[in-house]
Design a protein around this motif. Structure first.
Motif, PDB file in Angstrom:
ATOM      1  N   LYS A 312       0.840  -1.211   0.000  1.00 55.96           N
ATOM      2  CA  LYS A 312       0.000   0.000   0.000  1.00 55.96           C
ATOM      3  C   LYS A 312       0.869   1.253   0.000  1.00 55.96           C
ATOM      4  O   LYS A 312       0.552   2.254  -0.656  1.00 55.96           O
ATOM      5  CB  LYS A 312      -0.876   0.027   1.248  1.00 55.96           C
ATOM      6  N   ALA A 313       1.952   1.207   0.771  1.00 56.31           N
ATOM      7  CA  ALA A 313       2.848   2.377   0.845  1.00 56.31           C
ATOM      8  C   ALA A 313       3.400   2.699  -0.548  1.00 56.31           C
ATOM      9  O   ALA A 313       3.517   3.882  -0.920  1.00 56.31           O
ATOM     10  CB  ALA A 313       3.982   2.107   1.832  1.00 56.31           C
ATOM     11  N   PHE A 314       3.705   1.665  -1.324  1.00 63.06           N
ATOM     12  CA  PHE A 314       4.178   1.923  -2.695  1.00 63.06           C
ATOM     13  C   PHE A 314       3.062   2.511  -3.542  1.00 63.06           C
ATOM     14  O   PHE A 314       3.313   3.353  -4.407  1.00 63.06           O
ATOM     15  CB  PHE A 314       4.731   0.630  -3.320  1.00 63.06           C
ATOM     16  N   GLU A 315       1.837   2.081  -3.292  1.00 65.63           N
ATOM     17  CA  GLU A 315       0.712   2.631  -4.073  1.00 65.63           C
ATOM     18  C   GLU A 315       0.584   4.135  -3.849  1.00 65.63           C
ATOM     19  O   GLU A 315       0.315   4.892  -4.773  1.00 65.63           O
ATOM     20  CB  GLU A 315      -0.598   1.933  -3.680  1.00 65.63           C
ATOM     21  N   VAL A 316       0.779   4.560  -2.592  1.00 64.91           N
ATOM     22  CA  VAL A 316       0.630   6.000  -2.316  1.00 64.91           C
ATOM     23  C   VAL A 316       1.963   6.749  -2.380  1.00 64.91           C
ATOM     24  O   VAL A 316       1.999   7.984  -2.291  1.00 64.91           O
ATOM     25  CB  VAL A 316      -0.049   6.266  -0.941  1.00 64.91           C
ATOM     26  N   GLY A 317       3.053   5.992  -2.524  1.00 63.81           N
ATOM     27  CA  GLY A 317       4.376   6.630  -2.652  1.00 63.81           C
ATOM     28  C   GLY A 317       4.837   7.312  -1.377  1.00 63.81           C
ATOM     29  O   GLY A 317       5.558   8.304  -1.412  1.00 63.81           O
ATOM     30  N   ASP A 318       4.415   6.771  -0.254  1.00 59.53           N
ATOM     31  CA  ASP A 318       4.831   7.365   1.028  1.00 59.53           C
ATOM     32  C   ASP A 318       5.260   6.245   1.978  1.00 59.53           C
ATOM     33  O   ASP A 318       4.498   5.295   2.205  1.00 59.53           O
ATOM     34  CB  ASP A 318       3.660   8.155   1.637  1.00 59.53           C
ATOM     35  N   GLU A 321       6.488   6.710   8.774  1.00 61.30           N
ATOM     36  CA  GLU A 321       5.880   5.996   9.905  1.00 61.30           C
ATOM     37  C   GLU A 321       4.356   6.082   9.849  1.00 61.30           C
ATOM     38  O   GLU A 321       3.654   5.122  10.155  1.00 61.30           O
ATOM     39  CB  GLU A 321       6.408   6.625  11.204  1.00 61.30           C
ATOM     40  N   LYS A 322       3.878   7.236   9.425  1.00 65.21           N
ATOM     41  CA  LYS A 322       2.431   7.470   9.377  1.00 65.21           C
ATOM     42  C   LYS A 322       1.751   6.421   8.475  1.00 65.21           C
ATOM     43  O   LYS A 322       0.728   5.842   8.836  1.00 65.21           O
ATOM     44  CB  LYS A 322       2.205   8.887   8.825  1.00 65.21           C
ATOM     45  N   THR A 323       2.322   6.198   7.305  1.00 65.58           N
ATOM     46  CA  THR A 323       1.728   5.224   6.381  1.00 65.58           C
ATOM     47  C   THR A 323       1.941   3.799   6.884  1.00 65.58           C
ATOM     48  O   THR A 323       1.044   2.955   6.796  1.00 65.58           O
ATOM     49  CB  THR A 323       2.356   5.378   4.983  1.00 65.58           C
ATOM     50  N   LEU A 324       3.147   3.535   7.402  1.00 63.16           N
ATOM     51  CA  LEU A 324       3.458   2.168   7.827  1.00 63.16           C
ATOM     52  C   LEU A 324       2.741   1.792   9.133  1.00 63.16           C
ATOM     53  O   LEU A 324       2.692   0.623   9.506  1.00 63.16           O
ATOM     54  CB  LEU A 324       4.978   2.002   7.983  1.00 63.16           C
ATOM     55  N   TRP A 325       2.177   2.806   9.813  1.00 62.47           N
ATOM     56  CA  TRP A 325       1.495   2.583  11.102  1.00 62.47           C
ATOM     57  C   TRP A 325       0.414   1.511  10.994  1.00 62.47           C
ATOM     58  O   TRP A 325       0.105   0.793  11.948  1.00 62.47           O
ATOM     59  CB  TRP A 325       0.897   3.896  11.599  1.00 62.47           C
ATOM     60  N   GLU A 326      -0.170   1.410   9.812  1.00 66.33           N
ATOM     61  CA  GLU A 326      -1.259   0.440   9.626  1.00 66.33           C
ATOM     62  C   GLU A 326      -0.800  -0.984   9.970  1.00 66.33           C
ATOM     63  O   GLU A 326      -1.602  -1.826  10.400  1.00 66.33           O
ATOM     64  CB  GLU A 326      -1.775   0.500   8.180  1.00 66.33           C
ATOM     65  N   TYR A 327       0.479  -1.233   9.794  1.00 66.22           N
ATOM     66  CA  TYR A 327       1.011  -2.553  10.169  1.00 66.22           C
ATOM     67  C   TYR A 327       0.840  -2.762  11.678  1.00 66.22           C
ATOM     68  O   TYR A 327       0.423  -3.835  12.126  1.00 66.22           O
ATOM     69  CB  TYR A 327       2.480  -2.639   9.729  1.00 66.22           C
TER      70      TYR A 327
END
Ligand SMILES: Cc1cc2nc3c(=O)[nH]c(=O)nc-3n(C[C@H](O)[C@H](O)[C@H](O)COP(=O)(O)OP(=O)(O)OC[C@H]3O[C@@H](n4cnc5c(N)ncnc54)[C@H](O)[C@@H]3O)c2cc1C
Length: 453
Positions: A312-318, A321-327
């Motif tokens: 997903k992070a690659f999909e949004v290009g970010d 920590e904020k994006t990876l927090w979903e993990y």
């Protein structure tokens, strides 16, 4: 020399190899760094037991290699310290050909397109502008220093967690206290006398032999046995000494296939498994079941969940920590809350002595089904038949109090983990609640406050 990838994975154990497989299959350019090389790849000191449900889940993404499942297990024989009580607890699984398993997973990652750098030891994360952007490594054969740059770095280096622990001041760098680990030692033996009932793994509770842990026999077949023990880290005892003194003399050994030791994180989940540009998996994320120390299944699970979030992070290009927090959120919801529940029970079990254990097991204070449920799934057991329990505890009111207190706190602390904050802003407040609840509980069972790591 510096090479660029989408993802760099440090450590090709179960977690790292499986994550590399999933991400390479999804089309990412993955570098998989592993200290070991040649025939050593896949070798791991382990009890080699794996629950069937983990294999079933993994089968959604990869076809397991049947050759690595060496013995089909029907359940666990749980044995009291005086060995007068033997509870048979249902629960299917396997004893693995662990080296075959490790090798197979790495081969699958490579077949899916991951570039394996064997004999490469990751030494530190590369941090730029507050984000991890790669890994420094040394090629062991030549001593050459290298850099592997990537959008996301995965720390799957096992219990040493070589990358995340170097990010001092970051949430993800939380160190392990000796209270939070088990020191384990095991040998794989060929023995003269066939083991009875090799379809059951044997777990011996005995606070003299394995203080704060247990010792085990996990049969690969009736005469090839994985035999070992784990001791609570805070006691600072060498498990091999107890193995030689108490366990080995019980067997007529023909030869030894492999010997080794290691330490296992057995604790509540880390505060956070992510940072800017980095995630931690498996033992590096302390993802192990704190009651029995099994972590192969959690290594697979954490690889699966993190791969989803990285994609997903690659999909949004970010890759912040904020994006990876979903993990973190997926982890706490799927397993972290149960890990916390089991950790609460682990602490209680570590305060018991052999008399308590003999009493508890012989009176079946918990039935086989309840024990299975507790150990594998968490504390969602009904203790509605309170009267039965109370009667059995006559003469041991202290034990009753401890058990019921632990079950209550396991539920409350598990619920706190289910309410893990949806972003970093809520973390400190949430964590203060966790610490307060743990300390309240620890005081009730006679332990001091949570130690600072
Ligand atoms: C004695 C013992 C018995 C156990 N019994 C069981 C059991 O019966 N069932 C169960 O489910 N679990 C068991 N466990 C736990 C289980 O083995 C681990 O939870 C699981 O293997 C974790 O997988 P991982 O991939 O996170 O770590 P690991 O399997 O430890 O893999 C880490 C990898 O990283 C590599 N590495 C380390 N440092 C570096 C570096 N700096 N650079 C590059 N590579 C590096 C290592 O060589 C290794 O290949 C046991 C553990 C021990 C020690």
């Amino acid at each position: 020399m510096s090479e660029r990838f989408d993802v760099v994975v440090a450590g090709a154990g179960t977690a790292g190899a499986y994550a590399s497989y999933l991400l390479a299959k999804a089309g990412f350019k993955v570098a998989l760094l592993e200290s070991k090389s040649g025939g050593e790849i896949g070798v791991k000191t382990c009890g080699d037991g794996l629950g069937l449900h983990h294999v079933e889940r993994m089968s959604r993404h990869i076809t397991p290699n049947p050759k690595v499942f060496q013995n089909r297990i029907e359940g666990v024989e749980l044995i009291s310290p005086d060995e007068r009580t033997r509870l048979l607890i249902r629960g299917e699984g396997y004893v693995l050909d662990r080296f075959g398993w490790g090798k197979w997973l790495v081969e699958e990652a490579v077949r899916a397109g991951a570039a394996l750098y064997e004999g490469h030891t990751a030494t530190s994360p590369i941090v730029e502008n507050g984000s991890v952007v790669g890994v420094k490594a040394v090629e062991r054969r030549t001593g050459a220093a290298k850099e592997f740059r990537a959008k996301v770095v995965i720390d799957s280096s096992g219990s040493a967690a070589v990358l995340r622990t170097k990010l001092l001041g970051w949430l993800i760098s939380e160190p392990l206290h000796p209270e939070d680990v088990s020191h384990a030692y095991r040998e794989i033996l060929y023995v003269e006398e066939p083991l009875e009932n090799p379809q059951y793994i044997k777990i011996y509770l005995d606070m003299t032999v394995a203080p704060g842990g247990y010792w085990w026999i996990f049969p690969r077949n009736a005469t090839m046995l994985n035999v070992g023990l784990g001791i609570w880290g805070v006691l600072k005892q060498n498990p091999r000494t107890n193995y030689d003194q108490y366990i080995l003399p019980r067997f007529r050994v023909k030869s030894k296939y492999h010997i080794g030791g290691g330490f296992i994180p057995t604790r509540r989940p880390l505060k956070s498994l992510v940072g800017n540009g980095i995630v931690a998996l498996g033992d590096a994320a302390a993802a192990v079941n704190p009651i029995h120390g099994g972590g192969i299944g959690q290594a697979l699970l954490s690889a699966e969940l993190s791969s989803k979030v990285i994609t997903k992070a690659f999909e949004v290009g970010d890759f912040s920590e904020k994006t990876l927090w979903e993990y973190n959120l997926l982890y706490m919801k799927e397993w972290g809350y149960r890990q916390a529940q089991l950790d609460v029970l682990r602490l209680m079990l570590q305060t018991l002595d052999n008399d308590d254990l003999n009493f508890g097991l012989s009176r079946k204070i918990l039935t086989e089904d309840e024990i299975y449920h507790l150990a594998a799934k968490g504390t969602n057991i009904s203790l509605t038949d309170k009267f039965r329990v109370m009667m059995q505890f006559i003469g041991r009111p202290g034990l009753l109090r401890k058990l019921s207190t632990s079950i209550q706190y396991a539920k409350e602390i598990g619920d706190l983990y289910l309410a893990y904050p949806s972003d970093r802003s809520g973390l400190e407040r949430w964590h203060a609640q966790v610490v307060a609840k743990y300390n309240e509980y620890r005081e009730k069972i006679g332990l001091g406050p949570l130690p600072a790591a």
